[in-house]
Motif scaffolding. Structure first.
Motif, PDB file in Angstrom:
ATOM      1  N   GLU A 149      -0.017 -10.239   7.341  1.00 44.99           N
ATOM      2  CA  GLU A 149      -1.331  -9.603   7.442  1.00 44.99           C
ATOM      3  C   GLU A 149      -1.203  -8.083   7.462  1.00 44.99           C
ATOM      4  OE1 GLU A 149      -3.421 -11.679   6.864  1.00 44.99           O
ATOM      5  OE2 GLU A 149      -2.889 -13.568   7.800  1.00 44.99           O
ATOM      6  N   LEU A 150      -0.191  -7.565   8.141  1.00 44.47           N
ATOM      7  CA  LEU A 150       0.006  -6.124   8.178  1.00 44.47           C
ATOM      8  C   LEU A 150       0.452  -5.593   6.820  1.00 44.47           C
ATOM      9  CD1 LEU A 150       1.630  -5.606  11.701  1.00 44.47           C
ATOM     10  CD2 LEU A 150      -0.761  -5.369  11.000  1.00 44.47           C
ATOM     11  N   GLU A 151       1.134  -6.422   6.056  1.00 40.57           N
ATOM     12  CA  GLU A 151       1.474  -6.039   4.688  1.00 40.57           C
ATOM     13  C   GLU A 151       0.203  -5.886   3.857  1.00 40.57           C
ATOM     14  OE1 GLU A 151       2.749  -8.817   1.367  1.00 40.57           O
ATOM     15  OE2 GLU A 151       4.684  -8.028   2.023  1.00 40.57           O
ATOM     16  N   HIS A 152      -0.746  -6.798   4.054  1.00 39.34           N
ATOM     17  CA  HIS A 152      -2.032  -6.701   3.354  1.00 39.34           C
ATOM     18  C   HIS A 152      -2.765  -5.427   3.766  1.00 39.34           C
ATOM     19  CE1 HIS A 152      -2.146 -11.408   3.040  1.00 39.34           C
ATOM     20  NE2 HIS A 152      -1.128 -10.871   2.399  1.00 39.34           N
ATOM     21  N   LEU A 153      -2.683  -5.096   5.041  1.00 36.92           N
ATOM     22  CA  LEU A 153      -3.309  -3.871   5.532  1.00 36.92           C
ATOM     23  C   LEU A 153      -2.730  -2.644   4.837  1.00 36.92           C
ATOM     24  CD1 LEU A 153      -4.898  -2.090   7.546  1.00 36.92           C
ATOM     25  CD2 LEU A 153      -3.084  -2.518   9.215  1.00 36.92           C
ATOM     26  N   GLU A 154      -1.413  -2.586   4.770  1.00 35.23           N
ATOM     27  CA  GLU A 154      -0.765  -1.456   4.108  1.00 35.23           C
ATOM     28  C   GLU A 154      -1.136  -1.392   2.626  1.00 35.23           C
ATOM     29  OE1 GLU A 154       3.351  -2.068   4.832  1.00 35.23           O
ATOM     30  OE2 GLU A 154       3.231  -1.631   6.983  1.00 35.23           O
ATOM     31  N   THR A 155      -1.196  -2.547   1.980  1.00 35.90           N
ATOM     32  CA  THR A 155      -1.567  -2.596   0.570  1.00 35.90           C
ATOM     33  C   THR A 155      -2.970  -2.055   0.358  1.00 35.90           C
ATOM     34  OG1 THR A 155      -0.135  -4.508   0.156  1.00 35.90           O
ATOM     35  CG2 THR A 155      -1.925  -4.125  -1.411  1.00 35.90           C
ATOM     36  N   ALA A 156      -3.893  -2.443   1.235  1.00 35.97           N
ATOM     37  CA  ALA A 156      -5.274  -1.985   1.115  1.00 35.97           C
ATOM     38  C   ALA A 156      -5.371  -0.471   1.248  1.00 35.97           C
ATOM     39  CB  ALA A 156      -6.144  -2.669   2.166  1.00 35.97           C
ATOM     40  N   ILE A 157      -4.647   0.088   2.212  1.00 38.61           N
ATOM     41  CA  ILE A 157      -4.676   1.542   2.401  1.00 38.61           C
ATOM     42  C   ILE A 157      -4.080   2.243   1.190  1.00 38.61           C
ATOM     43  CG2 ILE A 157      -3.758   3.429   3.786  1.00 38.61           C
ATOM     44  CD1 ILE A 157      -3.954   1.585   6.229  1.00 38.61           C
ATOM     45  N   GLU A 158      -2.991   1.692   0.669  1.00 40.45           N
ATOM     46  CA  GLU A 158      -2.356   2.288  -0.518  1.00 40.45           C
ATOM     47  C   GLU A 158      -3.263   2.255  -1.740  1.00 40.45           C
ATOM     48  OE1 GLU A 158       1.190   0.030  -0.954  1.00 40.45           O
ATOM     49  OE2 GLU A 158       2.213   0.976   0.763  1.00 40.45           O
ATOM     50  N   HIS A 159      -4.225   1.345  -1.757  1.00 33.43           N
ATOM     51  CA  HIS A 159      -5.131   1.207  -2.902  1.00 33.43           C
ATOM     52  C   HIS A 159      -6.538   1.694  -2.557  1.00 33.43           C
ATOM     53  CE1 HIS A 159      -1.775  -1.277  -4.275  1.00 33.43           C
ATOM     54  NE2 HIS A 159      -2.257  -1.115  -5.491  1.00 33.43           N
ATOM     55  N   ASP A 160      -6.566   2.808  -1.828  1.00 33.55           N
ATOM     56  CA  ASP A 160      -7.784   3.611  -1.658  1.00 33.55           C
ATOM     57  C   ASP A 160      -8.856   2.978  -0.784  1.00 33.55           C
ATOM     58  OD1 ASP A 160      -6.609   5.521  -3.323  1.00 33.55           O
ATOM     59  OD2 ASP A 160      -7.462   4.610  -5.125  1.00 33.55           O
TER      60      ASP A 160
END
Length: 253
Positions: free
Chosen positions: A214-225
């Motif tokens: 889930e935290l990986e998804h969080l990081e991905t979301a932040i990286e994609h604006d």
């Protein structure tokens, strides 16, 4: 980089106590990599009718594993038992909601060459999480949330609605949801640390792995604006509060 993790949970070891004579058993095994854990249940279930906080096998004809005698009984207080049942119910409902959020987002943005594969990857992980918790909730007869149809509709509406607002809003939705879920899994890990038993240690490993996903998804979301979404703070706070409310309701209903 993925690394293998293989553990085996013994009869009557998961969440409740094993009969002292070890004459009847249940078991399920876990095979996990850095990004995947798989439960393979055998016979056995929660006994939610006895009220005595011990495990009752599905069949007395099961054969104990060779090392069953090396595992100490797991004794739970009434509060611990209720906590574990609520934990399983909430986690299954949460993964259900996450699946439908990504389903809704993918319905809108799936054809986007940049965002579509990203959503599919995260959705696939959530599908696996749900499969794991579906197996646990069935194997141990924990009462699932009675609001499954509502969470499906609400999840899809949230996912599709934010995706219709744009890619950034869809990522802001993921950021908000995964922030709450990551913190929720951390809270569960702290509670599980209070129970000293090999079975609970293995459960912690699975919860920790799913937390990391889930935290990986969080990081991905932040990286994609995600934080460039219109009215980001307002949208994020609204979704976070909704998630917290859903967690509380799922634990009770």
């Amino acid at each position: 980089m993925a690394f293998p993790l293989t553990v085996s949970l013994q009869p009557v070891r998961s969440f409740l106590a094993r009969p002292a004579l070890h004459t009847a058993t249940r078991a399920f095994s876990v095979t996990a990599t850095r990004r995947q854990a798989t439960f393979v249940p055998n016979s056995g279930s929660f006994d939610n009718t006895s009220g005595n906080n011990v495990a009752t096998p599905a069949s007395s004809s099961s054969t104990p594993p060779a090392d069953a005698s090396t595992v100490p009984p797991l004794r739970l207080s009434k509060e611990q038992r209720e906590m574990l049942e609520e934990m399983i119910r909430i986690d299954q409902a949460g993964e259900l909601g996450a699946n439908w959020i990504y389903r809704g987002q993918y319905a809108v943005l799936g054809s986007d060459k940049k965002v579509g594969p990203l959503l599919q990857h995260m959705w696939d992980q959530e599908k696996h999480h749900l499969k794991v918790f579906d197996g646990i909730i069935s194997q141990f007869r924990v009462r699932p949330t009675a609001l499954r149809p509502f969470w499906e509709v609400a999840g899809f509406a949230l996912g599709a609605g934010t995706a219709l607002m744009g890619k950034e809003a869809a990522m802001a939705c993921t950021e908000a949801v995964e922030t709450v879920i990551g913190g929720h899994y951390n809270d569960q890990l702290r509670e599980l640390l209070k129970i000293d038993h090999p079975d609970i240690a293995e459960l912690r490993k699975v919860v920790q792995q799913f937390r990391d996903d889930e935290l990986e998804h969080l990081e991905t979301a932040i990286e994609h604006d995600a934080q460039k979404a219109p009215q980001h703070e307002l949208l994020s706070n609204f979704i976070k509060e909704g998630c917290k409310l859903a967690i509380w309701i799922s634990g009770k209903v």
